[in-house]
Scaffold this active site. Structure first.
Site, mmCIF file in Angstrom:
data_model
loop_
_atom_site.group_PDB
_atom_site.id
_atom_site.type_symbol
_atom_site.label_atom_id
_atom_site.label_comp_id
_atom_site.label_asym_id
_atom_site.label_seq_id
_atom_site.Cartn_x
_atom_site.Cartn_y
_atom_site.Cartn_z
ATOM 1 N N ASP A 85 50.624 36.603 40.705
ATOM 2 C CA ASP A 85 49.900 36.278 41.933
ATOM 3 C C ASP A 85 48.572 35.784 41.582
ATOM 4 O O ASP A 85 47.732 34.977 42.345
ATOM 5 C CB ASP A 85 50.014 37.135 42.992
ATOM 6 N N TYR A 128 40.377 37.993 34.780
ATOM 7 C CA TYR A 128 40.610 39.187 33.652
ATOM 8 C C TYR A 128 40.148 39.297 32.340
ATOM 9 O O TYR A 128 39.896 40.229 32.131
ATOM 10 C CB TYR A 128 42.026 39.367 33.906
#
Length: 461
Positions: free
Chosen positions: A173, A267
């Site tokens: 997601d 990330y």
């Protein structure tokens, strides 16, 4: 599957805080993806029951024709299902907290999917995901498993090697959430965007963001991110709104500075700025604690409120529109729509200058036979080096799980950009082994005991 078919699905991880929102999202999309049956499956009977009892009340009021059950029995759960939506968390929040706090004790990145925490989580998850695949193949061999359990790259690599013929698609997601932010930045809807992207899960870059007419928005978004990160004036999803996530979205401007040509996945901060991450982490209160004090309490108190009242009039679960990508994926398979989506697939030439057997995250065309990755050509040296390094980390993790090999897992941690040395990697690993004895396979040591040079020994040389 014909256009008039009604579907039976099982949600694996029925006690998850995301389950109720996904069920509400399924009801919202009932016209394009009608359900005849919905099952919840979890190994934690008590946790699942709270969520399930509240959902049962919601369904009785909103969609009484759907046959709804919940169970801890695999045969009951996986018999006669068309799709399995999998969002399991092996070890629960108790072990997520250990994944985050043990590395931080060693002044190393503590995060649930990246670095040593992600490796620990992967070692717990591989066996559980393989077990789900085996249940599906035994009880509903035509069922597709749509997996969005973390850590997705390690799980995908394990599935590629251990169950290569499984009907499983791995999706995340995070790109969906970031693309929602991109669309808000340029004043479009997420469905208006057509992107090019390459990388691995939680580890990639957007190289193009166009609208349906072919207009390129990458430069405009890039200029915005250079000043604001992915922070937007209006929050565009409910998943990534906590304070820690706001800091992560802001940090994207520093990720962009490393290579200003492409838009980074947020990330990447754990790999490019691990020292910053550790310095701004509280080793006594991590993301796991934030979730437990926030989303966890909110969802379970809402469920209990519905159960106590016997009606959702006291406050229905919110629709998790952020999770509509799961329905998009299911519809693409069910109705052969050839939807374009970012998925985690075997490379096989999609990225020309990395190994074919690396599990990459790239745009794919999805139909009844699964996913066909779109070629992204050759990638620059910097990104290629980053991907090859991370891919070898994850392959070593899967090797270690398969072979029950301590040495291979130590090597995986040593190779990770989130750890500074082999010595620190070993110290972190030994603590993670102690915490995960209930979950990991027992790791075999080499017959020769490992001796490391101590700090005192170095000072004497």
């Amino acid at each position: 599957m014909n256009q008039n078919k009604q579907f039976s699905i099982v949600i694996a991880g029925g006690g998850s805080t995301y389950t109720a929102g996904i069920v509400m999202m399924l009801l919202e999309n009932a016209e394009r993806f009608p359900l005849r049956a919905l099952k919840l499956y979890d190994i934690d009977e008590e946790r699942q029951a709270t969520i399930a009892e509240a959902i049962a009340i919601e369904l009785k009021e909103k969609a009484p024709a759907i046959d709804f059950t919940w169970t801890t029995d695999p045969q009951t759960a996986f018999t006669d299902v068309d799709f399995c939506f999998a969002h399991i968390r092996s070890g629960g929040y108790k072990m997520r907290e250990q994944d985050e706090k043990i590395p931080l004790k060693h002044h190393v990145v503590g995060q649930e999917t990246c670095g040593p925490g992600g490796i620990a989580y992967g070692m717990r998850s591989i066996g559980d995901i393989i077990e789900l695949i085996d249940f599906i193949e035994k009880y509903s061999p035509d069922c597709w498993m749509l997996n969005y359990s973390n850590p997705a790259s390690i799980v995908a690599e394990a599935c590629r090697r251990l169950r290569p013929d499984a009907k499983i698609l791995n999706i995340c997601d995070m790109p969906v959430g970031t693309q929602r932010r991109m669309s808000q930045i340029i004043g479009l809807q997420p469905k208006d965007l057509e992107v090019r992207y390459f990388g691995m899960n939680h580890f990639g870059w957007w190289t193009s963001v166009k609208d349906k007419a072919g207009n390129e928005y990458l430069p405009q978004i890039r200029d915005y991110v250079a000043h604001h990160g992915y922070l937007t004036q209006i929050e565009v999803d409910t998943q990534h709104m906590d304070a820690s996530w706001q800091a992560t979205h802001k940090k994207a401007q520093d990720l962009l500075a490393v290579d200003p040509h492409y838009l980074p996945n947020t990330y990447l901060k754990y790999y490019l700025y691990p020292d910053y991450v550790v310095a701004h982490s509280d080793p006594d209160y991590t993301r796991a604690n934030e979730v437990e004090d926030g989303r966890e309490k909110c969802v379970f108190s809402a469920a209990q409120k519905i159960i106590d009242a016997g009606t959702s009039d006291v406050g229905s679960f919110p629709i998790d529109s952020h999770a509509s990508f799961i329905v998009d994926l299911a519809c693409a398979i069910a109705f052969n729509t050839h939807e374009r989506m970012l998925l985690i697939v075997e490379n096989n030439g999609a990225v020309a200058n990395i190994d074919d057997n690396i599990m990459v995250e790239v745009p794919c065309i999805v139909g009844k036979d699964g996913a066909e990755p779109l070629t992204q050509g050759k990638i620059p040296m910097f990104q290629r080096g980053m991907i090859l390094n991370q891919a070898m980390v994850e392959k070593l993790v899967v090797d270690a799980w398969i072979n029950h090999d301590y040495q291979e897992l130590w090597q995986a941690l040593t190779l990770s950009k989130t750890l500074p040395s082999a010595q620190v990697a070993k110290e972190v690993l030994d603590d993670l082994i102690e915490a995960n004895r209930e979950y990991w396979p027992e790791l075999k040591h080499d017959e020769h005991e490992v001796h490391l040079i101590s700090e005192s020994a170095v000072s004497e040389i």
